[in-house]
Write an enzyme that holds these catalytic residues in place. Structure first.
Site, PDB file in Angstrom:
ATOM      1  N   ARG A  81       0.834  -1.210   0.000  1.00 17.96           N
ATOM      2  CA  ARG A  81       0.000   0.000   0.000  1.00 17.96           C
ATOM      3  C   ARG A  81       0.875   1.269   0.000  1.00 17.96           C
ATOM      4  O   ARG A  81       0.501   2.282  -0.607  1.00 17.96           O
ATOM      5  CB  ARG A  81      -0.942   0.004   1.195  1.00 17.96           C
ATOM      6  CG  ARG A  81      -1.972  -1.140   1.237  1.00 17.96           C
ATOM      7  CD  ARG A  81      -2.772  -1.307  -0.015  1.00 17.96           C
ATOM      8  NE  ARG A  81      -3.783  -2.373   0.082  1.00 17.96           N
ATOM      9  CZ  ARG A  81      -3.579  -3.655  -0.244  1.00 17.96           C
ATOM     10  NH1 ARG A  81      -2.412  -4.067  -0.690  1.00 17.96           N
ATOM     11  NH2 ARG A  81      -4.570  -4.529  -0.166  1.00 17.96           N
TER      12      ARG A  81
ATOM     13  N   SER B 137      14.792  15.239   1.389  1.00 21.14           N
ATOM     14  CA  SER B 137      15.846  14.281   1.711  1.00 21.14           C
ATOM     15  C   SER B 137      15.270  13.034   2.373  1.00 21.14           C
ATOM     16  O   SER B 137      14.381  13.133   3.219  1.00 21.14           O
ATOM     17  CB  SER B 137      16.857  14.921   2.667  1.00 21.14           C
ATOM     18  OG  SER B 137      17.865  13.987   3.002  1.00 21.14           O
TER      19      SER B 137
ATOM     20  N   GLU C 281       2.057   1.661  -3.451  1.00 23.27           N
ATOM     21  CA  GLU C 281       0.935   2.156  -4.260  1.00 23.27           C
ATOM     22  C   GLU C 281       0.748   3.659  -4.070  1.00 23.27           C
ATOM     23  O   GLU C 281       0.477   4.392  -5.022  1.00 23.27           O
ATOM     24  CB  GLU C 281      -0.335   1.396  -3.860  1.00 23.27           C
ATOM     25  CG  GLU C 281      -1.546   1.711  -4.732  1.00 23.27           C
ATOM     26  CD  GLU C 281      -2.749   0.863  -4.344  1.00 23.27           C
ATOM     27  OE1 GLU C 281      -2.735  -0.355  -4.581  1.00 23.27           O
ATOM     28  OE2 GLU C 281      -3.710   1.413  -3.776  1.00 23.27           O
TER      29      GLU C 281
END
Lengths: 146, 146, 146, 146, 146, 146, 146, 146, 146, 146
Positions: free
Chosen positions: I87, I113, I90
């Site tokens: 997830r 960063s 995704e």
């Protein structure tokens, strides 16, 4: 005990005792499908069914501990090779967009959950050849806007 | 006319006329799921439903010809990215071996056909959130020995 | 005993006893091709031929049990490197669309089954160089519409 | 004219005239399988059959020139997605080592040529469902030692 | 004994005895290149040179048996990383189409065999820096039409 | 004018005029292999041969400019599919380690340059079938230590 | 002794003795960068520095032998994951074409050798944060035409 | 105007006017390397140098706007094929771990920034062949613990 | 002791003693998230917290040494399979360009960063289902021009 | 109108009118992050905000229709190349298992939803360099057992 050691222990005991997944489901009080997925290392179960399973299979308590651990779910290949599993991959490829169209038409923008989800496999007897019936049942999750 | 041109023509006409896949299923006499998969270019249909579909969508006869052609079924990525489709890929990954275990237990060595196969998507109303129910139904094919 | 352990045991015994696949086919009552594929771990056989094979090879009963188990069919690389096997992969690439065209012309929309399927390898003697003749025979499966 | 333009021209004319690959094989004096593979851009043919084919399809001479050119044979995906073609890929995966074992047993160390090679597709009528019979015939090439 | 165990045994003995591939070629009566490729597991040799090699390297008879087995030729990466080997991969990439053009111009449609094939590596002395000369020699195989 | 536009222009003019790579090599004063590789966009040539080539092919001066530009060398697939080119890839796979062993034995630690490099393709007539002879000639580059 | 066993032995001894790469460079008379790359298995060194290194690290003579062997240079992933190494991969991606443009402008068509090559890493003190300075120095190799 | 259209416009104008990157660096007041990377679409520059560059190249103001936009940095292949660029990829593979070892020894745990970073390419004249000197200079960033 | 051996030792001791990451964070004086990442082998910590951790877990001093070593950060798959981790992958895919747009709008050209960076995971109680809140906090690094 | 045409139209109008995502968020009544993700084609919005957005950007009604359509979410590469986006991919790789450990410790077995999910990006001013703060907030979904 790793999930993989647990899996080997369970599959070995199951074969030695000649027990089916259906029989083990009777022991855990869960479905054969879910029980099997936990034993293969792809889900976790609560303490009570884990202990019951270990008793039935005559396995030590580390197996019960491993059954309760949250698994790291991994599979080896993006395109599965085993023909039985490949056909399910193929169904996703051939019918993926169809499923998307129909779900959006019936439910709106969102997805079917693979977490709040159940899976059932039945045998449908048929004189032209028995049929496999797989029922996937998942909660519809609408996309949140914010 | 290629399958892709056919697909664009159908989706455009369907949106313009505000027709649902359910309505088009009424026109073809086939299910919404199968009708949709043919329109997306992943299956073929007979002449009669193809003509009926073209009439309903006010499309020329080349579309009907394209609907009857045997498709080259292709999909773009081994790991789908769209979340709705990915969840079905994930189910194959997480539950693939479970499905294999249970089918072998119930049927013996063989596979579920993805060709002699139907797919149905239903909405199950539920106060905690409606659920998507997908039913896969395929003929069991035992491995031949020779 | 895993399929891989079974395979190593069988190949070792076969080499030690100097038996050919043809000779083992005489033992199982099945073809050399199918017998070989089971021994390599890519198919399963019934109890009777499994026991006969183990007797002929002087192997313990766990091997017979492993021969009967439903295999997880896996291969390591999407593009095979061994030249003999690669040539078959190449044939699929070069002639895949040709095969599709001709099958659709002769049979309509559908596929050749790789499950209800047999494979035969013959040697055709030829003064310009002997030829390998591979015969693939699979049931035609028409796509179901629903 | 590229091979791809040639292919589109031939497939379009073939569909318009309602000609089968069998009929075009009658025109070229070659098999339907080889004729088809040349038209799809995967082989080349001599001047005489190329001209005959263009006459039968009412196509200009550039098409005949393109039919004679040595093709750059390319295919898009290492794992094919179309179910009909995939099954042939699967057969290579499942039976590749079996084929290797049997060929080495019958012929010694070497390979089956995919160049000095023919392919034939037949329909075997069968009351339980017709069968596709694919015959691959390639020269055995022993490895040279030096 | 697997090909890999054979390889480790041979490379170890060769290093211990301080023998070169040239010296081993003198023993087998074959070229250094072919002898080396068999020892690395990428080809097979006949019984006589295999036995001679094992005597020279003071290795047991299983090594000779393994040298005669038909190898499963495998390599690990589609893009090799070792700079020496990569340069040959790069040459295939940069000059692949050039080689194709020139071979088709000189021979017609077909390929150079990698089976009926020899490979020779020579050192060309040169005051600006010695040069490696690799000679690939393969039978031309014309595509068969049928 | 891009290298690809240059390539299409040259191949078109070459076919129209019926000129061979050998004939064009006569024009540039370079080998057929190098001339071909520049025309395909994989190398650059000096102004004089570039102009001579354009005159012979009756092409405009932009083509000559493009022939002199430093190319971005790109190829599409790590595993080539065309059988002629694949065989060279296969040779790198099967014999890569052999080549490495022999070069290190003859030259020490280093590589064969693919830059200070020439390639020659000859036809060796042979009653059993003509043979392709490819000669790769590259400077040996020893690894620098520092 | 394989290169990997050599590497583990050296890194273990280096840590136990608390020696830096700078100190080991003092022992071999080579730079810290080159000495380190040999110890990691990516280059080879001559007998004298190899023996000196083994004495300093109190390691047996097989390590010195392994240090002199020509390495098979391999790395595991085309896209490195370690952030420090990835940044160098990223620099190649972002600035690769820029480097190509500038080198061609300054030197003409050719490449920078990665074989006749040195690498130096310095620390540049800076009040806003120290800086890493990496100097790559390789011989320019012009493409040969022939 | 996309970055790609900007790039084509700049490279075309630069070639037409015969300007070098060094000359354009004189116009922007930045280095040739940075100026080039912005023109290729891999960095952005401020308004003043962007306008100066467009004046020098006689290009419209949309180009100046595009030069100031934050780029989406993309490159096509994980393993670059162009030999000049590949050598830098190879250096990362061969020396990546060496660079990591030396930087950690000199600076501690952290990385060299590829953002607060400069790149310089120089020509070092050398009677044995000129050398390319590439200097990478990046701020050391220590890992934060929290 | 490798990072992997260290990890196994720590996870085993943590489970045996029933300690949570929160409890171990109390021991190191660092956050649970950072402490956990060091124990899994993805970061390093100073001597004092490393020793404290080893005391609390009753582990030998080699573990403390391994905790201080600069890790080689590696992960196995470009597309993670575990649903929890997927997830997050995704989210990067779906929202990556959105994040880029918003950061450039608020900060200009540069990046966040991942080195000067902290990560915090909180539980937000909610009657409709508790929520996971992940806070990523990284220094903005503007691109340097030069 | 495809999602991609919609995206180009919106980004063009936004740039021409000089509007920020913050300003567009004021128009839709949604957050800048969500508004941006819809405009880039990765989410859908309701009719009212879609119409408001089109008015503000002076775009035709097809854009509003496209904004409401359920998107097919696709991204091009499993490993993103743009440095800003890559850092988020890297965070998933480095901290993925840490996140899994901490979420399981705080919530039990389950995942953070990427559907019932919000994303917020803030600027934290800091004298040592401003910081990007990204807050991910998703519903915890426990695995269902059945």
């Amino acid at each position: 005990m790793t999930k993989n050691e647990m899996r080997i222990a369970i599959l070995g005991a199951k074969q030695k005792l000649g027990l089916s997944w259906d029989a083990l489901a009777g022991v855990t009080g869960l479905s054969a499908e879910f029980t099997c997925s936990v034993c293969l290392g792809m889900n976790s179960m609560q303490e009570a069914p884990a202990n019951a399973l270990c008793s039935a299979l005559d396995l030590p308590s580390q197996v019960a501990t491993a059954l309760q651990a949250c698994p790291m779910k991994e599979w080896d290949k993006t395109v599965p090779t085993d023909p039985l599993i490949y056909r399910f991959y193929e169904i996703t490829g051939v019918y993926g967009e169809t499923i998307k169209e129909i779900i959006h038409e019936k439910f709106g923008d969102g997805i079917m959950s693979a977490i709040d989800f159940t899976l059932k496999i039945d045998k449908e007897e048929n004189p032209k050849g028995d049929r496999v019936v797989v029922t996937l049942n998942g909660k519809f999750l609408p996309y949140k806007s914010w």
